[in-house]
Design an enzyme around this catalytic site. Structure first.
Site, mmCIF file in Angstrom:
data_model
loop_
_atom_site.group_PDB
_atom_site.id
_atom_site.type_symbol
_atom_site.label_atom_id
_atom_site.label_comp_id
_atom_site.label_asym_id
_atom_site.label_seq_id
_atom_site.Cartn_x
_atom_site.Cartn_y
_atom_site.Cartn_z
ATOM 1 N N SER A 306 35.314 45.352 32.842
ATOM 2 C CA SER A 306 34.273 46.359 33.088
ATOM 3 C C SER A 306 33.004 45.932 32.376
ATOM 4 C CB SER A 306 34.708 47.718 32.537
ATOM 5 O OG SER A 306 34.717 47.693 31.117
ATOM 6 N N ASP A 307 31.837 46.346 32.864
ATOM 7 C CA ASP A 307 30.641 46.118 32.056
ATOM 8 C C ASP A 307 30.583 47.213 31.004
ATOM 9 O OD1 ASP A 307 28.377 45.470 30.775
ATOM 10 O OD2 ASP A 307 27.022 45.667 32.489
ATOM 11 N N TYR A 308 30.830 46.793 29.781
ATOM 12 C CA TYR A 308 30.723 47.709 28.650
ATOM 13 C C TYR A 308 31.483 48.995 28.964
ATOM 14 C CZ TYR A 308 28.473 48.612 24.185
ATOM 15 O OH TYR A 308 28.229 48.833 22.861
ATOM 16 N N SER A 310 31.306 51.040 31.377
ATOM 17 C CA SER A 310 31.083 51.528 32.750
ATOM 18 C C SER A 310 32.290 52.281 33.303
ATOM 19 C CB SER A 310 30.703 50.376 33.681
ATOM 20 O OG SER A 310 31.743 49.413 33.712
#
Ligand code: NOJ
Length: 761
Positions: A306-308, A310
């Site tokens: 995941s992006d950070y 998200s």
């Protein structure tokens, strides 16, 4: 450090048994890792997974920001739950973490890895990740700057050095390359990618992956790449970072998805999701994207992170009710690893126990992550990249800095040079004016975790190194006036022959979350430029920028303008090299510079509309704004040299292309008195089709060296595949029709033009 070793052979048998080895570079790398493996040891990944508790499995899917206190990245990534280093080591030893990111070099990695290899139950090595975007200690130009080189091989070389330095500091995995297409310059993350064009985007994505990953992931000088942000993060509505994306299927497939695909085809071991939603579904919860497209269609075999936060952010977005649901949705969509939020560690075990997530699926994600650790050589040697002595030995080597200078030189774009103001004679009396006269900041760019601006060559030092005769005056700060600044600048300009006006954006003005509603120079700098221009002295604008800008007044009208982005370690030297003609500028704009902010999103490959304004004056009821033509001030692909370049004699090898290929050639001449490097570009346009086609699309380009007075014939080959487009159903098709073809110096120049009939077989 033999404990917990799993041989690559047995491990890959477990991880990859289901894989039919084929030509995929990622597979080739895994195969090579297997071939290079040391003596076989005791367990396979499959056996290891059998031993793991649900909590340990969820731990292998949980990545956290490094909590090492004072770590360089603490400001960039505020620590999550584990914000105390001792606590974080305990969590790692307990099996709650797969690794950490943006930590602090080999010393930190050594402490953590040692703790895990000595004290944890299963002794699964930690993975150390970082945002190594355009350099580690040696900083290369920001992504969009380097893309201006139109030289993917250069990006491969700089990524290779970034990997060499970073892997020397204990890092295994970089969160790069960022390959998001950026067609709205209000979006601050334009600086990180390769600009607006799909061909450039694809070539740079692949090159950067190859550079980071080298020939084998299992070596101590390579990093695993992470193609991000999947998908279409750069198309945020109104250029507002994190904003929704709503996009037709043809545009998504034909333009936005292709650079990710190129990075994956080049062998990237991982993919990061995006913060944005796509057509109503957050990317991190988007099964279609993360599973159907990525895995089922493209055959991606690495893992998805995941992006950070998200995954957790799907709650605020209105897609998940709570953290548990967010974990379930992201995981079932196909996101193997959760970064920072901790929702997987917290909820995956319970979701499996409650039957909402199958343990087989959990095992599959764990297997992907363990396979990546194995491919990185960590099971054979968890300390492969961790060696504090090596960290220093690899840092900022003279050869790396020489490459930084070459990359910076090639990234500079000369967009105007009236009356051949440049190059300057070394004897010219110069007044260096503007906020970027000041040293020690705003050189490396917004997205540098480990580089030090203080070590980068600023403009003043670059000019001194070149033996220039110059005065220095700030004149203004970046966003605020300085008392008496303008007066001092005017006096300095009067006392000089030529003004070097160092203006533009600070590092803080682009990058993540730094969207701008007006992509103009801050008012105090504009006022400075106007006052200095009043002196009548010739001005060379040296623009610092993370995106295309709408230039106005004295800046727009300056006789010479150099676009210099954020150039990194050798910034000042490279700019001086161009100013004094040690090298001829060769960069080309990878993003269009509009006349006005309100034109955004502006990109060269736009559609005609039914009412295009013909060349010439603005006409009523045609597609333009009241204030300006809807073309570029400086188009995509534009960039001047110190030569005098002309294009002539377009030649087509045939009038018709059915099967096979057609050759398109032109003569490029340098009638000037200086050698030049010209970037020759091939564009096409299909006049009529069942889906309207962009007014131009870049199909190929070539950089050629042209000595003074020399000419060369440049030949390109086009095939039917180059002319395919995506129809309304998302399928690639080829349709018969008349094709315009140009060989030209930029996307809006006529260059030389011809047509041929396309009759696909
Ligand atoms: C958020 C950014 O969007 C992403 O590009 C980056 O890799 C992560 N933060 C980790 O720093």
């Amino acid at each position: 450090m033999n404990q917990g070793r799993v041989s690559r052979r047995t491990l890959l048998a477990g991880a990859g048994a289901a894989l039919a080895w084929s030509a995929s570079p990622l597979r080739a790398m895994l195969q090579q890792a297997e071939a290079e493996a040391g003596p076989a040891t005791r367990r396979s990944i499959a056996a290891l997974i059998k031993e793991m508790t649900l909590e340990e499995k969820a731990g292998q899917l949980t990545l956290m920001p490094a909590a090492w206190s004072g770590g360089v990245a603490t400001d960039l990534n505020p620590p999550g739950a584990d914000n105390n280093f001792t606590k974080q080591i305990a969590a790692a030893v307990a099996g709650d973490l797969t690794g950490v990111f943006n930590g602090n070099g080999a010393a930190m990695a050594l402490r953590m890895q040692r703790a895990v290899m000595e004290r944890s139950r299963l002794k699964i090595p930690l993975l150390f990740a970082a945002d190594v975007i355009h350099g580690y200690r040696t900083i290369f130009p920001v992504g969009v700057g380097e893309a201006a080189s139109f030289e993917p091989a250069l990006a491969e070389r700089t990524a290779r050095i970034a990997a060499f330095e970073a892997s020397g500091a204990g890092i295994d995995w970089t969160f790069a390359p960022m390959v998001d297409i950026a067609r709205d310059q209000r979006w601050g993350r334009t600086m990180e990618g390769a600009g607006e064009d799909v061909l450039i985007g694809r070539l740079f994505a692949a090159a950067r992956v190859r550079g980071f990953q080298g020939k084998s992931l299992a070596r101590d000088d390579t990093l695993m790449a992470c193609v991000k942000h999947f998908a279409a993060y750069g198309a945020a509505e109104a250029g507002l970072d994190y904003n929704s994306v709503d996009m037709s299927l043809p545009r998504l497939v034909e333009i936005y998805l292709r650079p990710y695909r190129a990075g994956i085809d080049a062998g990237a071991g991982s993919v990061m999701t995006a913060f944005n939603e796509l057509n109503g579904v957050p990317s991190t919860g988007n099964h279609w994207l993360q599973t159907e497209v990525l895995r089922d269609d493209w055959g991606f075999e690495g893992f998805v992170v995941s992006d950070y936060t998200s995954d957790e952010e799907m709650i605020a977005a209105g897609f998940a009710a709570d953290r548990r649901e967010a974990a379930r949705i992201a995981f079932l969509a196909g996101v193997d690893m959760s970064m920072t939020s901790g929702v997987y560690r917290e909820h995956l075990p319970g979701l499996v126990r409650d039957g909402l997530v199958s343990e087989d699926q959990l095992d599959r994600s764990v297997r992907r992550v363990l396979a990546a650790k194995a491919a990185l050589g960590l099971f054979d040697d968890p300390f492969l990249r961790i060696d504090p002595a090596r960290e220093k030995k690899r840092s900022r080597l003279p050869s790396s800095l020489a490459l930084a200078r070459e990359a910076a030189q090639k990234s500079i774009v000369l967009v105007r040079n009236e009356g051949d103001l440049l190059p300057l004679s070394p004897k010219t009396k110069l007044a260096l004016i503007g906020p970027f006269v000041r040293d020690g900041r705003d050189i490396n760019g917004p997205w540098v975790v480990y580089g030090d601006n203080g070590q980068s060559v600023d403009l003043a030092v670059g000019l001194k190194n070149a033996g220039a005769d110059f005065s220095m005056t700030l004149g203004s700060d970046v966003e605020a006036p300085i008392p008496g600044g303008i007066e001092a600048a005017v006096a300095a300009a009067r006392a000089a022959d030529v003004v070097l006006l160092a203006i533009g954006e600070s590092e803080r003005m682009s990058g993540e979350a730094q969207s701008r509603s007006e992509i103009v120079l801050p008012a105090p700098q504009q006022a400075l430029a106007e006052a200095v221009a009043q002196t009548g002295k010739p001005i060379v604008v040296i623009l610092r920028n993370g995106r295309a800008l709408a230039l106005h007044g004295a800046v727009k009208n300056a006789p010479a303008i150099l676009v210099t982005w954020f150039l990194g370690s050798e910034s000042g030297n490279a700019i001086a090299d161009v100013l004094f003609g040690k090298v001829s500028p060769s960069g080309r704009l990878p993003v269009s510079f509009p006349h006005e902010s309100g034109q955004e999103p502006y990109y060269y490959a736009h559609k005609s509309t039914g009412r295009p304004n013909p060349p010439g004056p603005l006409q009523e009821y045609k597609a333009h704004y009241r204030e300006t033509a809807n073309n570029a001030l400086f188009p995509f692909g534009h960039g001047l040299t110190y030569g005098k370049i002309s294009y002539s004699d377009l030649a087509l090898s045939a009038k018709r292309l059915s099967g096979g290929s057609i050759e398109v050639a032109a003569t490029i001449r340098n009638s000037g008195s200086r050698a030049a490097v010209e970037t020759v570009q091939l564009y096409t346009h299909q006049r009529v089709a069942s889906m309207t086609q962009p007014v131009r699309q870049l199909r190929a380009f070539r950089k050629i060296a042209l000595g003074a007075g020399k000419a060369k014939t440049v030949r390109f080959v086009l095939t039917g595949e180059d002319l395919a487009f995506v129809n309304g159903a998302g399928k690639w098709v080829r349709e018969a029709g008349v094709i315009d073809v140009w060989i030209a110096p930029n996307a809006e120049a006529e260059g030389v033009h011809g047509t041929f009939d396309f009759a696909p077989a």
